[in-house]
Design an enzyme around this catalytic site. Structure first.
Site, PDB file in Angstrom:
ATOM      1  N   ASN A 218       0.944  -1.094  -0.334  1.00 28.52           N
ATOM      2  CA  ASN A 218      -0.237  -0.414  -0.039  1.00 28.52           C
ATOM      3  C   ASN A 218       1.069   1.193  -0.134  1.00 28.52           C
ATOM      4  O   ASN A 218       1.815   1.100  -0.383  1.00 28.52           O
ATOM      5  CB  ASN A 218      -0.964  -0.069   1.298  1.00 28.52           C
ATOM      6  CG  ASN A 218       0.146  -0.166   2.820  1.00 28.52           C
ATOM      7  OD1 ASN A 218       0.658   1.016   3.053  1.00 28.52           O
ATOM      8  ND2 ASN A 218      -0.168  -1.375   3.322  1.00 28.52           N
ATOM      9  N   ASP A 287      -4.724  -5.660   4.796  1.00 34.44           N
ATOM     10  CA  ASP A 287      -5.676  -6.658   5.609  1.00 34.44           C
ATOM     11  C   ASP A 287      -5.615  -8.032   5.461  1.00 34.44           C
ATOM     12  O   ASP A 287      -5.769  -9.324   6.134  1.00 34.44           O
ATOM     13  CB  ASP A 287      -6.935  -5.879   5.297  1.00 34.44           C
ATOM     14  CG  ASP A 287      -7.207  -4.780   6.427  1.00 34.44           C
ATOM     15  OD1 ASP A 287      -6.851  -4.868   7.229  1.00 34.44           O
ATOM     16  OD2 ASP A 287      -7.457  -3.474   5.762  1.00 34.44           O
ATOM     17  N   LYS A 297       9.629 -17.575  -8.889  1.00 33.20           N
ATOM     18  CA  LYS A 297       8.825 -16.494  -9.472  1.00 33.20           C
ATOM     19  C   LYS A 297       7.794 -17.315 -10.572  1.00 33.20           C
ATOM     20  O   LYS A 297       7.817 -18.158 -11.050  1.00 33.20           O
ATOM     21  CB  LYS A 297       9.900 -15.228  -9.997  1.00 33.20           C
ATOM     22  CG  LYS A 297       8.484 -14.388 -11.242  1.00 33.20           C
ATOM     23  CD  LYS A 297       9.725 -14.131 -12.423  1.00 33.20           C
ATOM     24  CE  LYS A 297       8.630 -12.903 -12.585  1.00 33.20           C
ATOM     25  NZ  LYS A 297       9.578 -11.679 -13.608  1.00 33.20           N
ATOM     26  N   PHE A 331      -5.079   4.683  14.429  1.00 37.02           N
ATOM     27  CA  PHE A 331      -4.817   5.592  13.311  1.00 37.02           C
ATOM     28  C   PHE A 331      -6.101   4.986  12.070  1.00 37.02           C
ATOM     29  O   PHE A 331      -6.222   3.630  12.137  1.00 37.02           O
ATOM     30  CB  PHE A 331      -3.890   5.604  12.695  1.00 37.02           C
ATOM     31  CG  PHE A 331      -3.272   6.414  12.715  1.00 37.02           C
ATOM     32  CD1 PHE A 331      -2.323   6.554  14.042  1.00 37.02           C
ATOM     33  CD2 PHE A 331      -2.899   7.985  12.545  1.00 37.02           C
ATOM     34  CE1 PHE A 331      -1.112   8.259  14.309  1.00 37.02           C
ATOM     35  CE2 PHE A 331      -1.935   8.823  12.682  1.00 37.02           C
ATOM     36  CZ  PHE A 331      -1.165   8.700  13.542  1.00 37.02           C
ATOM     37  N   LYS A 345     -13.785   1.723  15.369  1.00 34.85           N
ATOM     38  CA  LYS A 345     -12.484   1.431  15.925  1.00 34.85           C
ATOM     39  C   LYS A 345     -12.173   1.198  17.215  1.00 34.85           C
ATOM     40  O   LYS A 345     -12.002   0.555  17.130  1.00 34.85           O
ATOM     41  CB  LYS A 345     -11.632   2.139  14.166  1.00 34.85           C
ATOM     42  CG  LYS A 345     -11.529   1.084  13.632  1.00 34.85           C
ATOM     43  CD  LYS A 345     -10.392   2.420  12.619  1.00 34.85           C
ATOM     44  CE  LYS A 345     -10.890   1.184  11.052  1.00 34.85           C
ATOM     45  NZ  LYS A 345     -10.619   2.582   9.898  1.00 34.85           N
ATOM     46  N   LYS A 349     -12.116  -2.327  18.753  1.00 32.48           N
ATOM     47  CA  LYS A 349     -10.627  -2.280  19.492  1.00 32.48           C
ATOM     48  C   LYS A 349     -10.000  -2.019  20.533  1.00 32.48           C
ATOM     49  O   LYS A 349      -8.782  -2.364  20.794  1.00 32.48           O
ATOM     50  CB  LYS A 349      -9.616  -1.983  18.146  1.00 32.48           C
ATOM     51  CG  LYS A 349      -9.901  -2.535  16.943  1.00 32.48           C
ATOM     52  CD  LYS A 349      -8.969  -1.639  15.521  1.00 32.48           C
ATOM     53  CE  LYS A 349      -8.962  -2.190  14.293  1.00 32.48           C
ATOM     54  NZ  LYS A 349      -7.587  -2.239  13.107  1.00 32.48           N
TER      55      LYS A 349
HETATM   56  O1  C5P Z   1      -9.151  -1.887  10.691  1.00 29.95           O
HETATM   57  P1  C5P Z   1      -8.137  -0.915  10.564  1.00 29.95           P
HETATM   58  O2  C5P Z   1      -7.248  -1.539   9.775  1.00 29.95           O
HETATM   59  O3  C5P Z   1      -9.013   0.745   9.587  1.00 29.95           O
HETATM   60  O4  C5P Z   1      -7.878  -0.053  11.662  1.00 29.95           O
HETATM   61  C1  C5P Z   1      -6.361   0.935  11.394  1.00 29.95           C
HETATM   62  C2  C5P Z   1      -6.033   0.848  12.608  1.00 29.95           C
HETATM   63  O5  C5P Z   1      -5.457  -0.642  12.995  1.00 29.95           O
HETATM   64  C3  C5P Z   1      -4.448   1.593  12.573  1.00 29.95           C
HETATM   65  O6  C5P Z   1      -4.031   2.096  13.620  1.00 29.95           O
HETATM   66  C4  C5P Z   1      -3.816   0.147  12.349  1.00 29.95           C
HETATM   67  O7  C5P Z   1      -2.218   0.113  12.614  1.00 29.95           O
HETATM   68  C5  C5P Z   1      -4.408  -1.140  13.330  1.00 29.95           C
HETATM   69  N1  C5P Z   1      -4.165  -2.318  12.065  1.00 29.95           N
HETATM   70  C6  C5P Z   1      -3.243  -3.278  12.651  1.00 29.95           C
HETATM   71  N2  C5P Z   1      -3.619  -4.251  12.148  1.00 29.95           N
HETATM   72  C7  C5P Z   1      -4.635  -4.684  10.927  1.00 29.95           C
HETATM   73  C8  C5P Z   1      -4.946  -3.742  10.601  1.00 29.95           C
HETATM   74  C9  C5P Z   1      -5.302  -2.370  11.472  1.00 29.95           C
HETATM   75  O8  C5P Z   1      -2.619  -3.108  14.196  1.00 29.95           O
HETATM   76  N3  C5P Z   1      -4.057  -5.825  10.516  1.00 29.95           N
END
Ligand code: C5P
Length: 408
Positions: A218, A287, A297, A331, A345, A349
């Site tokens: 990303n 994700d 490859k 974030f 969030k 979380k």
């Molecule tokens: O759910 P989302 O990805 O939008 O949430 C963003 C937050 O969760 C950010 O603080 C990111 O660093 C953290 N995050 C994480 N592990 C993931 C996805 C997001 O720690 N797999």
């Protein structure tokens, strides 16, 4: 440890290195020294040669009760690298007044006199209070230098409008002593307010390999997370930065662990989690990852029609489920319904603060040096104006500082 009490400075007597440069306003630096000494600040004055034409070093020596340095070749003890020891002693470096010439030197990294060499060698916050003729202040070269310095985290106490030494009335007069002192005291307070605090910062993207050549990634550059790690480190915290692939150098004063994938980031972050009080999760963790990673490859002709993905663990949500006394910051980079998603969030979380931003806005989010964020907590949404990522980092550290009592 986190508590709802205000902090006390770690050292009773902070050290300010005061740089004085060659302009008529140099005499006003005497007043700054007097006021700061009264507040029990230890002041080490360094002067350019030009400054000594305006005020004698003996004046500063007497007011500060400390040796004054005017040349790279002064030798107060025996050190040929006196600028380095001054730089290390500084909790904050203030340059007041700061001429256009010294601004240019700082912006280009020159180190040909004691003042510029000390400024280049220090990791302390630098504050400048420029003073110069209006035309010099407005000159595009000075404006560009100002921007460069700001982008590197230098704090600028803007000059005021008023009568100048040349008789003109305009912008360029040294800011008032009250204003300079106010900014300096705030920074001195920040110089060690997080000593002993354990902080984990995750930053950057993660790269999820498909084969040894290709990956899913990303646009995160790591700039915001690195600025946060650096700010906490500068203020005395023990910081571990777990970073995905970025082109940024390791931030100074921070333990940096480089990883590539979400699983590696999780493993590294979990290793330090027990020892931290604060987690700032800035990383744009992928994700999903490809279910199968080919050892060689994948040839074009052998490529499957579909790529099967599996979910990555949510690192921060995992920490939220085992929160203890820790303060967890997430974030939320969104393009629509930013606040709604941020609040979701925060709850889902089990976080204490979500820093939300609309990454589709101009000058915010990935790759930019500025950011426009909202601090979302259970109690309130705090909308911040557009500011540098360093300033966002400072505001986050201030939030923690306001809740921290010193570690035993
Ligand atoms: O759910 P989302 O990805 O939008 O949430 C963003 C937050 O969760 C950010 O603080 C990111 O660093 C953290 N995050 C994480 N592990 C993931 C996805 C997001 O720690 N797999």
């Amino acid at each position: 440890m986190i508590a709802d009490t205000d902090i006390t400075p770690a050292t009773a007597r902070p050290t300010l290195v005061l740089g004085v440069t060659g302009c008529i306003a140099a005499y006003k630096a005497c007043e700054l020294v007097r006021s700061l000494v009264k507040q029990d600040v230890r002041i080490k004055v360094v002067m350019t040669q030009a400054a000594t034409r305006f005020v004698g070093p003996v004046t500063f020596r007497t007011l500060s009760d400390e040796p004054v340095t005017t040349s790279l070749w002064d030798d107060p003890g025996s050190s040929a690298v006196h600028h380095v020891s001054l730089a290390e002693e500084a909790d904050v470096m203030l340059i007041a007044p700061c001429t256009a010439n010294v601004m240019a030197k700082l912006a280009t990294g020159r180190a040909d006199d004691i003042l510029s060499a000390t400024a280049l060698a220090t990791e302390a916050t630098i504050i400048i209070a420029p003073a110069m003729n209006t035309h010099m202040w407005r000159h595009p070269a000075t404006r560009a230098n100002l921007e460069t310095l700001r982008s590197r985290g230098v704090i600028v106490v803007e000059p005021e409008l008023g009568e100048l030494a040349c008789g003109d009335i305009g912008e360029g007069r040294l800011a008032s002593a009250e204003r300079i002192l106010e900014v300096t005291q705030a920074e001195l307070g920040r110089s060690s307010d997080l000593v002993g605090l354990g902080v984990l910062v995750t930053a950057g993207p993660t790269f999820e390999p498909m084969d040894p050549v290709r990956f899913l990634g990303n646009r995160s550059t790591g700039k915001q997370g690195y600025a946060i790690a650096e700010e906490f480190g500068r203020r005395g915290a023990n910081v571990v930065l777990v970073s995905g692939p970025t082109s940024l150098p390791d931030p100074f004063g921070v333990t940096t662990i480089r990883v590539n994938t979400a699983l590696e980031m999780q493993a590294a972050a979990e290793c330090v989690y027990d020892d931290v009080d604060v987690v700032v999760s800035v990383a744009a963790v992928a994700d999903f990852r490809p279910e199968y990673v080919a050892g060689d490859k994948i040839k074009k002709e052998d490529a499957p029609d579909t790529l099967v993905l599996v979910r990555n663990p949510d690192i921060l949500a995992g920490f939220g489920a085992d929160k203890g006394d820790r303060f967890l910051i997430g974030f939320a980079a969104e393009t629509v319904d930013v606040l709604k998603h941020a609040r979701q969030k925060l709850v889902a979380k089990n976080l204490d603060l979500v820093v939300a931003n609309d990454v589709s806005e101009p000058g915010a989010g990935f790759g930019h040096d500025t950011n426009r964020v909202v601090f979302v907590t259970r109690e309130v949404d705090e909308h911040l104006s557009s500011m540098t990522k360093r300033e966002v980092a400072r505001r986050i550290a201030d939030k923690i500082s306001a809740r921290v009592s010193k570690m035993p």
